[in-house]
Every structure is written in C-alpha cells, then in structure tokens.
Design an enzyme around this catalytic site. Structure first.
Site, PDB file in Angstrom:
ATOM      1  N   ASP A 293      -4.509 -41.013  52.280  1.00 27.74           N
ATOM      2  CA  ASP A 293      -4.443 -40.386  53.609  1.00 27.74           C
ATOM      3  C   ASP A 293      -5.509 -40.984  54.526  1.00 27.74           C
ATOM      4  OD1 ASP A 293      -2.419 -38.613  52.788  1.00 27.74           O
ATOM      5  OD2 ASP A 293      -3.296 -36.951  53.922  1.00 27.74           O
TER       6      ASP A 293
ATOM      7  N   ASP B 205     -16.869 -41.213  46.284  1.00 25.38           N
ATOM      8  CA  ASP B 205     -17.544 -40.812  47.537  1.00 25.38           C
ATOM      9  C   ASP B 205     -17.935 -42.050  48.349  1.00 25.38           C
ATOM     10  OD1 ASP B 205     -19.317 -41.386  45.465  1.00 25.38           O
ATOM     11  OD2 ASP B 205     -20.750 -39.819  45.968  1.00 25.38           O
TER      12      ASP B 205
ATOM     13  N   TYR C  13      -3.446 -33.347  38.330  1.00 21.16           N
ATOM     14  CA  TYR C  13      -2.164 -32.816  38.790  1.00 21.16           C
ATOM     15  C   TYR C  13      -1.333 -32.262  37.630  1.00 21.16           C
ATOM     16  CZ  TYR C  13      -2.185 -34.450  43.650  1.00 21.16           C
ATOM     17  OH  TYR C  13      -2.447 -34.623  44.987  1.00 21.16           O
TER      18      TYR C  13
ATOM     19  N   ASP D 122      -4.557 -39.682  46.121  1.00 21.43           N
ATOM     20  CA  ASP D 122      -3.957 -38.797  47.126  1.00 21.43           C
ATOM     21  C   ASP D 122      -4.869 -38.741  48.348  1.00 21.43           C
ATOM     22  OD1 ASP D 122      -2.264 -36.766  48.230  1.00 21.43           O
ATOM     23  OD2 ASP D 122      -3.763 -35.287  47.629  1.00 21.43           O
TER      24      ASP D 122
ATOM     25  N   LYS E 283     -15.196 -41.596  39.370  1.00 21.60           N
ATOM     26  CA  LYS E 283     -16.417 -40.791  39.524  1.00 21.60           C
ATOM     27  C   LYS E 283     -17.114 -40.811  38.158  1.00 21.60           C
ATOM     28  CE  LYS E 283     -19.133 -38.079  41.931  1.00 21.60           C
ATOM     29  NZ  LYS E 283     -19.916 -38.554  43.101  1.00 21.60           N
TER      30      LYS E 283
HETATM   31  C1  IPM Z   1       1.422 -36.975  48.516  1.00 16.33           C
HETATM   32  C2  IPM Z   1       1.430 -35.501  48.783  1.00 16.33           C
HETATM   33  C3  IPM Z   1       1.736 -34.770  47.494  1.00 16.33           C
HETATM   34  C4  IPM Z   1       0.649 -35.114  46.499  1.00 16.33           C
HETATM   35  C5  IPM Z   1       1.876 -33.230  47.632  1.00 16.33           C
HETATM   36  C6  IPM Z   1       2.882 -32.868  48.700  1.00 16.33           C
HETATM   37  C7  IPM Z   1       2.202 -32.583  46.326  1.00 16.33           C
HETATM   38  O1  IPM Z   1       0.222 -35.097  49.349  1.00 16.33           O
HETATM   39  O2  IPM Z   1       2.464 -37.505  48.073  1.00 16.33           O
HETATM   40  O3  IPM Z   1       0.400 -37.611  48.770  1.00 16.33           O
HETATM   41  O4  IPM Z   1      -0.414 -34.477  46.490  1.00 16.33           O
HETATM   42  O5  IPM Z   1       0.861 -36.027  45.703  1.00 16.33           O
HETATM   43 MG    MG Z   2      -1.089 -36.714  49.843  1.00 12.72          MG
END
Ligand code: IPM
Ligand code: MG
Length: 363
Positions: free
Chosen positions: A254, A226, A144, A250, A194
C-alpha cells in the site's frame, strides 16, 4: 486463430463490478485485435455472495475457479458486512481463494508512469527518474493463517492472539520466486523482515540467505520492516524486488502504491505452481465511490495484462495493454484519483473506452 482461454470472473462488491467490466472490455478488444478467444464465467464471492448464498466463498465458486485457466477479481467487502464476525466477513473469500487455490506468491509491481509524476506525493528530487519496484509477498502463510483466538483470563479479562508461523518450505518457495524474477530485472533482492525481534523472521532470513546461494548473479540485502517503510519514502529507487511476509507485504505494498500516484494504478498477480493465477487490483472495494462512474479502472486493466503475461504467456498483448494505458495518460486523461491541473477528468467507463481505442491504434 489464437487459443481459447477460460477466465473465472469475480466482480465482487463496491466498485468491483464497474472496474471489472472495463477490464473485460479491454480483454475483448485484445481478443478481437490479436485473434484470441476469452471465455468468461461470472462467479460470486465476498459480500454479494453472503447476500445471495449466506457464504462469502461458495463452494461452486472455488470449483469453477479450479477448472479455469485464470481468475480475474475486482474487490470484496464494504460497510454493510462490517458487523459480521471475523470468519464470516467478505474478506474471508479472498483469503479462502488464495489458500485453497494454493496461490502463495503475490506479485505487486509499483511502477510510476512518467506522465503521473505530478500525482506522486514525493518531491521530484527524491523520485528522480521514477520508480519501478516489485513487492513479492508471501500469500498463504504467516499471521494471516496462523492460529488465532480469544480466551478469558482470571486477572486480565479477555485476551486475543494471532500467530505468525512460517516453515522452511514456505519460505524457500517464495524466496525462489523472488530470486527468479529478480534475475530477469535489475538483479537485486531486498529481504524485509523483523529478525531483530521475531523468531519467525530469524528462520525466514536464514532460509532466504540459503536460497540466495543458488542465485549468485542476484545481490541480496536484508532490511528490517520499520526501516524499509522509511526507505520507501526516503529513497525508493534503491529497491528492485522486495521479498517479504504476508503481513509486511500487505502494508508495504500500500505504501509503495501511493508513490506511484494512486493505489488505483496498482495491479497484482497471485501465483502458485504452474500457470494458473488470480489477478486483482491492490486496492479495495471503495464503497464511497461505487456506482458513480468515478473509480479508476487502470489497476484492474493492468491486472488483466498481468494475466495475459503470467498465465497465458501472451507477452505482446500484455505489453499492448500497458502501452495503451501509457498513451491515454500521455494524452492527458485522468480519473479523479490521479487528476492534476490542466488534465482532462474522465469517468470509469470513458477511461476503459480510451484504453480500448489505443489498443486498436497500437496494433
Ligand atoms: C490486500 C487486502 C487484503 C489483505 C484484505 C482485503 C484481506 O488488503 O489484498 O492487500 O490483507 O491481503
Ligand atoms: Mg492490503
């Protein structure tokens, strides 16, 4: 009378303002019930800041955050700003806040409320007794923030690159956060990297292994990313604390969030040195839901609860919010994202109101 706390509030874009206003309503109820004083300062960041000032992260916002005890953020971004070049996008406000405020440790708890088992996409025999894991994501380093760019080449046209960079010091401090937290939980850290391919992962893994020696009571295991993605849906109960890099965190957070029924349920805390922190839901600005009173405010409400716990040390009040949420779910109230047959569908505002009522009842 309790203490007074200064909270910087960044509603942001899309559903951000609606969910943040429900979280503030819940905080106000906590303040009234437990005798605290929360002072809010509303600030601009993200797409709305671009529209108002030309910049996603105005200097004034950073300065105000620095003088606050904590930051509560909704979400940033939306289609309206998608055409902007990378460094001018609303998301840069988030990345800028994280890095300029030194918030390197991102805690993303994935907890399945038993009332939401029906909303969990995994089979009951896989989810078993439920899910309670914590992703500890490094937040101010890695791909990032590494060098990126484009260059024209003679033979292959345009080339673009992003770079994963980690220093020993960066890995060590996030590893310590993971081990400290694991000590107070089920004492298990799964390091996700990884290392079979990436040199940055090999350094990462070596440093994590070294830090682990200081925490003999915590069990450490290593997993390639993975495999971790697969294990999360095959046997999520094996995880307690997942320690990982910015990008892997990240992605995996999710995935973990979906197992809890909906990404609309997941809070997060971003911490640095000391008690200061930024609190935000894991989900995004969901422009398709904005302004319709349909968004689930629970992730933001639970983020406010994390703020009480981690930045203010108000454990009892944090638990009061979590248990109010649980009571409201137990009574069958659901926003659309966690709705299942036989439950009562409510809007954003009503969900906030119900949580407030439970806080009063529970006190
Ligand atoms: C998160 C989001 C952010 C990230 C984006 C919106 C930049 O997906 O906080 O998980 O990738 O960190
Ligand atoms: Mg995210």
């Amino acid at each position: 009378m309790g203490k007074s706390y200064r909270i910087a509030v960044i509603p942001g874009d899309g559903i951000g303002p609606e969910i943040v206003s429900q979280a503030l309503r819940v905080l106000d109820r906590v303040a009234a019930t437990y005798g605290h004083d929360f002072e809010y300062k509303e600030l601009l960041a993200g797409g709305c800041a671009i529209d108002a000032t030309g910049e996603a992260l105005p200097e004034a916002t950073v300065a105000e955050c620095r003088t606050s005890d904590a930051v509560l953020l909704g979400a940033v971004g939306g289609e309206k700003w998608d055409h902007l070049p990378g460094e001018q996008r609303p998301e840069m406000a988030l990345l800028g806040l994280r890095s300029r405020l030194g918030l390197y440790a991102n805690l993303r708890p994935a907890f399945l409320f038993k009332q939401l088992c029906a909303a969990c996409p995994l089979k009951p025999e896989i989810i078993g007794e439920g899910l309670d894991l914590l992703v500890v994501r490094e937040l101010t380093g890695g791909i990032y923030f590494g060098p990126r760019g484009r260059r024209a080449t003679a033979e292959r046209g345009q080339e673009a690159f992003d770079t994963e960079v980690y220093s020993e010091a960066e890995v060590e401090r996030i590893a310590r956060v993971a081990f400290e937290i694991a000590s107070g939980r089920r004492r298990r850290v799964t390091n996700v990297d990884k290392a079979n391919v990436l040199e940055s992962s090999r350094l990462w893994r070596a440093v994590v292994t070294r830090v682990a020696a200081d925490y003999p009571e915590v069990e450490l295991n290593h997993m390639y990313v993975d495999n971790a993605a697969m294990q999360l849906v095959r046997n999520p109960q094996q995880f307690d604390v997942i320690l990982t890099t910015n990008m892997f965190g990240d992605i995996l957070s999710d995935e973990a969030s979906m197992i809890t029924g909906s990404i609309g349920m997941l809070p997060s805390a971003s911490l640095g040195q000391g008690n200061f922190g930024l609190y935000e839901p894991v989900h995004g600005s969901a422009p398709d839901l904005a302004g319709q009173d349909r968004a689930n405010p629970i992730a933001t409400v639970l983020s406010a609860a994390m703020m009480l716990r981690y930045s203010f040390g108000l454990t009892q009040e944090a638990e009061a919010i979590a248990s109010a949420v649980e009571q409201v779910l137990a009574a069958g109230y659901r926003t659309g994202d966690i709705m299942s047959p036989g439950q009562t569908l409510v809007g954003t505002g009503q969900m906030g109101q119900l949580i407030c009522e439970q806080i009063t009842k529970g006190a």
